[in-house]
Write a protein that holds these residues in place. Structure first.
Motif, mmCIF file in Angstrom:
data_model
loop_
_atom_site.group_PDB
_atom_site.id
_atom_site.type_symbol
_atom_site.label_atom_id
_atom_site.label_comp_id
_atom_site.label_asym_id
_atom_site.label_seq_id
_atom_site.Cartn_x
_atom_site.Cartn_y
_atom_site.Cartn_z
ATOM 1 N N GLU A 132 1.121 -1.043 -0.318
ATOM 2 C CA GLU A 132 -0.334 0.075 0.068
ATOM 3 C C GLU A 132 0.950 1.391 0.134
ATOM 4 O O GLU A 132 0.570 2.036 -0.604
ATOM 5 C CB GLU A 132 -1.179 -0.037 1.092
ATOM 6 N N MET A 133 2.298 1.261 0.300
ATOM 7 C CA MET A 133 2.837 2.337 0.071
ATOM 8 C C MET A 133 2.963 2.677 -1.218
ATOM 9 O O MET A 133 3.918 3.898 -1.273
ATOM 10 C CB MET A 133 4.735 1.852 1.067
ATOM 11 N N PHE A 134 2.761 2.065 -1.767
ATOM 12 C CA PHE A 134 3.123 2.171 -3.508
ATOM 13 C C PHE A 134 1.883 2.538 -4.178
ATOM 14 O O PHE A 134 2.085 3.077 -4.966
ATOM 15 C CB PHE A 134 3.857 1.724 -4.244
ATOM 16 N N ILE A 135 1.306 3.205 -3.208
ATOM 17 C CA ILE A 135 -0.655 4.030 -3.818
ATOM 18 C C ILE A 135 -0.448 4.738 -3.898
ATOM 19 O O ILE A 135 0.101 5.739 -3.189
ATOM 20 C CB ILE A 135 -1.469 3.093 -3.102
ATOM 21 N N HIS A 136 -0.761 5.819 -5.550
ATOM 22 C CA HIS A 136 -0.751 7.797 -4.808
ATOM 23 C C HIS A 136 -2.504 7.389 -4.561
ATOM 24 O O HIS A 136 -3.322 6.954 -5.710
ATOM 25 C CB HIS A 136 -0.695 7.674 -6.334
ATOM 26 N N VAL A 137 -2.303 8.540 -3.591
ATOM 27 C CA VAL A 137 -3.927 8.796 -3.364
ATOM 28 C C VAL A 137 -4.351 10.228 -4.078
ATOM 29 O O VAL A 137 -3.651 11.204 -3.123
ATOM 30 C CB VAL A 137 -4.155 8.227 -1.537
ATOM 31 N N PRO A 138 -5.337 11.005 -4.276
ATOM 32 C CA PRO A 138 -5.546 11.432 -4.429
ATOM 33 C C PRO A 138 -5.915 12.687 -3.509
ATOM 34 O O PRO A 138 -6.401 11.765 -3.152
ATOM 35 C CB PRO A 138 -6.189 12.463 -5.754
ATOM 36 N N ARG A 139 -5.551 14.108 -3.252
ATOM 37 C CA ARG A 139 -5.908 14.581 -1.944
ATOM 38 C C ARG A 139 -7.428 15.082 -2.142
ATOM 39 O O ARG A 139 -7.166 14.870 -3.192
ATOM 40 C CB ARG A 139 -4.876 16.115 -2.237
ATOM 41 N N THR A 140 -7.902 15.251 -1.140
ATOM 42 C CA THR A 140 -9.014 14.780 -0.739
ATOM 43 C C THR A 140 -9.958 16.625 -0.662
ATOM 44 O O THR A 140 -8.656 17.141 0.170
ATOM 45 C CB THR A 140 -10.645 13.928 -0.357
ATOM 46 N N VAL A 141 -10.565 16.748 -0.340
ATOM 47 C CA VAL A 141 -11.337 18.395 -0.122
ATOM 48 C C VAL A 141 -10.954 17.947 1.376
ATOM 49 O O VAL A 141 -10.300 19.114 2.108
ATOM 50 C CB VAL A 141 -12.363 18.560 -0.611
ATOM 51 N N GLN A 142 -11.204 17.671 1.938
ATOM 52 C CA GLN A 142 -11.275 17.361 3.784
ATOM 53 C C GLN A 142 -9.843 16.632 4.113
ATOM 54 O O GLN A 142 -9.619 16.639 5.533
ATOM 55 C CB GLN A 142 -12.277 16.342 4.581
ATOM 56 N N GLN A 143 -9.188 16.709 3.324
ATOM 57 C CA GLN A 143 -7.771 16.305 3.875
ATOM 58 C C GLN A 143 -7.181 16.932 4.207
ATOM 59 O O GLN A 143 -6.643 18.257 4.134
ATOM 60 C CB GLN A 143 -7.141 15.244 2.620
ATOM 61 N N GLY A 144 -6.751 16.679 5.792
ATOM 62 C CA GLY A 144 -5.762 17.584 6.165
ATOM 63 C C GLY A 144 -6.512 18.963 6.938
ATOM 64 O O GLY A 144 -6.169 19.546 7.846
ATOM 65 N N ALA A 145 -7.843 18.829 7.260
ATOM 66 C CA ALA A 145 -8.772 19.951 8.252
ATOM 67 C C ALA A 145 -8.514 18.816 9.670
ATOM 68 O O ALA A 145 -8.166 17.503 9.912
ATOM 69 C CB ALA A 145 -9.983 19.306 7.881
ATOM 70 N N PRO A 146 -8.561 19.376 10.752
ATOM 71 C CA PRO A 146 -7.910 19.163 11.996
ATOM 72 C C PRO A 146 -9.299 18.274 12.104
ATOM 73 O O PRO A 146 -10.637 18.260 12.143
ATOM 74 C CB PRO A 146 -8.004 20.957 12.876
#
Length: 187
Positions: A132-146
Protein backbone atom coordinates in the motif's frame (compact mmCIF):
# COMPACT_ATOMS: atom_id res chain seq x y z
CA UNK A 1 -18.66 -6.36 16.97
CA UNK A 2 -19.20 -3.81 19.73
CA UNK A 3 -16.15 -1.77 18.73
CA UNK A 4 -17.38 -1.72 15.15
CA UNK A 5 -20.93 -0.87 16.16
CA UNK A 6 -19.95 2.05 18.38
CA UNK A 7 -17.04 3.52 16.42
CA UNK A 8 -18.08 3.02 12.78
CA UNK A 9 -20.37 6.05 12.74
CA UNK A 10 -17.41 8.27 13.69
CA UNK A 11 -14.46 6.56 11.99
CA UNK A 12 -15.46 7.66 8.49
CA UNK A 13 -15.41 11.29 9.55
CA UNK A 14 -11.93 10.87 11.04
CA UNK A 15 -10.61 8.98 7.99
CA UNK A 16 -11.93 11.68 5.61
CA UNK A 17 -9.66 14.21 7.29
CA UNK A 18 -6.55 11.99 7.19
CA UNK A 19 -4.29 10.74 4.42
CA UNK A 20 -6.12 7.50 3.61
CA UNK A 21 -3.00 5.82 2.25
CA UNK A 22 -1.30 6.12 5.63
CA UNK A 23 -4.48 5.05 7.44
CA UNK A 24 -4.42 1.84 5.36
CA UNK A 25 -0.71 1.29 5.97
CA UNK A 26 -1.01 2.05 9.70
CA UNK A 27 -4.01 -0.18 10.28
CA UNK A 28 -2.41 -3.05 8.34
CA UNK A 29 0.75 -2.66 10.44
CA UNK A 30 -1.35 -2.63 13.63
CA UNK A 31 -3.20 -5.77 12.59
CA UNK A 32 0.05 -7.42 11.50
CA UNK A 33 1.62 -6.76 14.90
CA UNK A 34 -1.48 -8.05 16.70
CA UNK A 35 -1.74 -11.24 14.62
CA UNK A 36 1.98 -12.01 14.76
CA UNK A 37 1.99 -11.52 18.55
CA UNK A 38 -1.11 -13.69 19.04
CA UNK A 39 0.21 -16.38 16.70
CA UNK A 40 3.61 -16.52 18.39
CA UNK A 41 2.06 -16.56 21.88
CA UNK A 42 -0.30 -19.35 20.78
CA UNK A 43 2.61 -21.26 19.21
CA UNK A 44 4.53 -21.02 22.50
CA UNK A 45 1.45 -21.98 24.54
CA UNK A 46 1.42 -18.65 26.39
CA UNK A 47 -1.81 -17.17 25.01
CA UNK A 48 -4.46 -16.34 27.62
CA UNK A 49 -8.02 -15.00 27.57
CA UNK A 50 -7.13 -11.36 28.41
CA UNK A 51 -4.55 -11.45 25.59
CA UNK A 52 -7.15 -12.72 23.13
CA UNK A 53 -9.63 -10.04 24.21
CA UNK A 54 -7.02 -7.30 23.85
CA UNK A 55 -6.04 -8.66 20.42
CA UNK A 56 -9.69 -8.74 19.33
CA UNK A 57 -10.15 -5.14 20.49
CA UNK A 58 -7.03 -3.92 18.65
CA UNK A 59 -7.93 -5.86 15.47
CA UNK A 60 -11.44 -4.37 15.57
CA UNK A 61 -9.95 -0.88 15.96
CA UNK A 62 -7.85 -1.56 12.88
CA UNK A 63 -10.86 -2.68 10.86
CA UNK A 64 -13.01 0.24 11.98
CA UNK A 65 -10.56 2.67 10.37
CA UNK A 66 -9.29 0.47 7.53
CA UNK A 67 -12.69 -0.26 5.97
CA UNK A 68 -13.86 3.33 5.34
CA UNK A 69 -10.39 4.30 4.10
CA UNK A 70 -10.28 1.45 1.57
CA UNK A 71 -13.86 1.86 0.36
CA UNK A 72 -13.51 5.61 -0.27
CA UNK A 73 -10.07 5.15 -1.78
CA UNK A 74 -11.51 3.06 -4.62
CA UNK A 75 -13.74 5.96 -5.64
CA UNK A 76 -10.73 8.25 -5.92
CA UNK A 77 -8.28 5.98 -7.74
CA UNK A 78 -10.62 4.44 -10.32
CA UNK A 79 -11.33 6.79 -13.25
CA UNK A 80 -15.01 7.81 -13.43
CA UNK A 81 -15.56 6.17 -16.84
CA UNK A 82 -14.16 2.86 -15.50
CA UNK A 83 -16.04 2.94 -12.16
CA UNK A 84 -18.52 0.15 -12.92
CA UNK A 85 -15.83 -2.13 -14.32
CA UNK A 86 -13.43 -1.23 -11.49
CA UNK A 87 -16.00 -1.97 -8.79
CA UNK A 88 -16.88 -5.22 -10.55
CA UNK A 89 -13.25 -6.32 -10.74
CA UNK A 90 -12.71 -5.35 -7.09
CA UNK A 91 -15.81 -7.23 -5.96
CA UNK A 92 -14.93 -10.31 -8.02
CA UNK A 93 -11.34 -10.39 -6.77
CA UNK A 94 -12.51 -9.87 -3.20
CA UNK A 95 -14.90 -12.82 -3.50
CA UNK A 96 -12.22 -15.00 -5.10
CA UNK A 97 -9.66 -14.12 -2.42
CA UNK A 98 -12.19 -14.84 0.35
CA UNK A 99 -13.15 -18.18 -1.20
CA UNK A 100 -9.55 -19.31 -1.83
CA UNK A 101 -8.42 -17.89 1.52
CA UNK A 102 -11.11 -19.80 3.41
CA UNK A 103 -10.19 -23.07 1.69
CA UNK A 104 -6.46 -22.46 2.17
CA UNK A 105 -7.03 -21.57 5.85
CA UNK A 106 -8.92 -24.80 6.42
CA UNK A 107 -6.09 -26.83 4.92
CA UNK A 108 -3.42 -24.99 6.92
CA UNK A 109 -5.40 -25.33 10.17
CA UNK A 110 -5.97 -29.04 9.54
CA UNK A 111 -2.30 -29.76 8.87
CA UNK A 112 -0.45 -27.18 10.96
CA UNK A 113 -2.88 -25.83 13.59
CA UNK A 114 -4.34 -22.44 14.41
CA UNK A 115 -1.16 -20.62 15.51
CA UNK A 116 0.42 -20.95 12.07
CA UNK A 117 -2.63 -19.57 10.27
CA UNK A 118 -2.68 -16.58 12.67
CA UNK A 119 1.03 -15.98 11.97
CA UNK A 120 0.36 -16.26 8.23
CA UNK A 121 -2.46 -13.72 8.65
CA UNK A 122 -0.03 -11.34 10.35
CA UNK A 123 2.49 -11.78 7.54
CA UNK A 124 -0.18 -11.13 4.91
CA UNK A 125 -1.15 -7.88 6.68
CA UNK A 126 2.53 -6.89 6.71
CA UNK A 127 2.77 -7.59 2.95
CA UNK A 128 -0.39 -5.57 2.40
CA UNK A 129 1.02 -2.60 4.37
CA UNK A 130 4.23 -2.62 2.33
CA UNK A 131 2.35 -2.85 -0.99
CA UNK A 132 0.00 0.00 0.00
CA UNK A 133 2.98 2.31 0.40
CA UNK A 134 3.20 2.44 -3.42
CA UNK A 135 -0.39 3.56 -4.00
CA UNK A 136 -0.85 7.13 -5.23
CA UNK A 137 -3.84 8.60 -3.40
CA UNK A 138 -5.28 11.89 -4.68
CA UNK A 139 -5.74 14.58 -2.03
CA UNK A 140 -9.37 15.15 -1.00
CA UNK A 141 -11.10 18.37 -0.02
CA UNK A 142 -11.36 17.43 3.66
CA UNK A 143 -7.88 15.92 3.96
CA UNK A 144 -5.76 17.89 6.38
CA UNK A 145 -8.71 19.42 8.21
CA UNK A 146 -8.28 19.21 11.97
CA UNK A 147 -9.92 16.24 13.66
CA UNK A 148 -12.05 17.44 16.57
CA UNK A 149 -14.96 16.07 18.57
CA UNK A 150 -17.08 19.02 17.40
CA UNK A 151 -16.26 18.28 13.73
CA UNK A 152 -16.98 14.56 14.11
CA UNK A 153 -20.31 15.28 15.80
CA UNK A 154 -21.17 17.80 13.05
CA UNK A 155 -20.40 15.18 10.36
CA UNK A 156 -22.46 12.56 12.23
CA UNK A 157 -25.36 14.99 12.55
CA UNK A 158 -25.25 15.69 8.79
CA UNK A 159 -25.29 11.93 8.13
CA UNK A 160 -28.30 11.45 10.42
CA UNK A 161 -30.17 14.29 8.67
CA UNK A 162 -29.50 12.60 5.32
CA UNK A 163 -30.79 9.26 6.63
CA UNK A 164 -33.93 10.81 8.14
CA UNK A 165 -34.71 12.85 5.01
CA UNK A 166 -34.44 9.85 2.64
CA UNK A 167 -37.35 7.44 3.01
CA UNK A 168 -35.43 4.47 1.64
CA UNK A 169 -32.46 5.00 3.97
CA UNK A 170 -34.82 5.65 6.89
CA UNK A 171 -36.17 2.11 6.39
CA UNK A 172 -32.95 0.40 5.26
CA UNK A 173 -30.56 1.52 8.04
CA UNK A 174 -32.61 0.28 11.04
CA UNK A 175 -33.36 -3.01 9.21
CA UNK A 176 -29.67 -3.51 8.44
CA UNK A 177 -28.73 -2.77 12.06
CA UNK A 178 -31.30 -5.22 13.40
CA UNK A 179 -30.29 -7.94 10.93
CA UNK A 180 -26.63 -7.40 11.78
CA UNK A 181 -27.35 -7.60 15.50
CA UNK A 182 -29.50 -10.73 15.18
CA UNK A 183 -27.30 -12.40 12.56
CA UNK A 184 -23.93 -11.89 14.27
CA UNK A 185 -24.43 -14.62 16.86
CA UNK A 186 -25.51 -17.45 14.54
CA UNK A 187 -22.90 -16.56 11.90
Amino acid sequence: MFVTMFLSPFSGSIVDKCNRKWVLVGMDLLQSAVMLTVGILAWLGKLNVPGVLLAAFLAAMGSVFYNPASSTLLIDIIPRDDMVRGQSVFSGMNSLINMVGTAFSGVVVAFFGVPLIVIFNGLSNLYSAVSEMFIHVPRTVQQGAPVSVKGILRDSQAALKTIVSDGCLRLFIPCALILNLLGAGPS
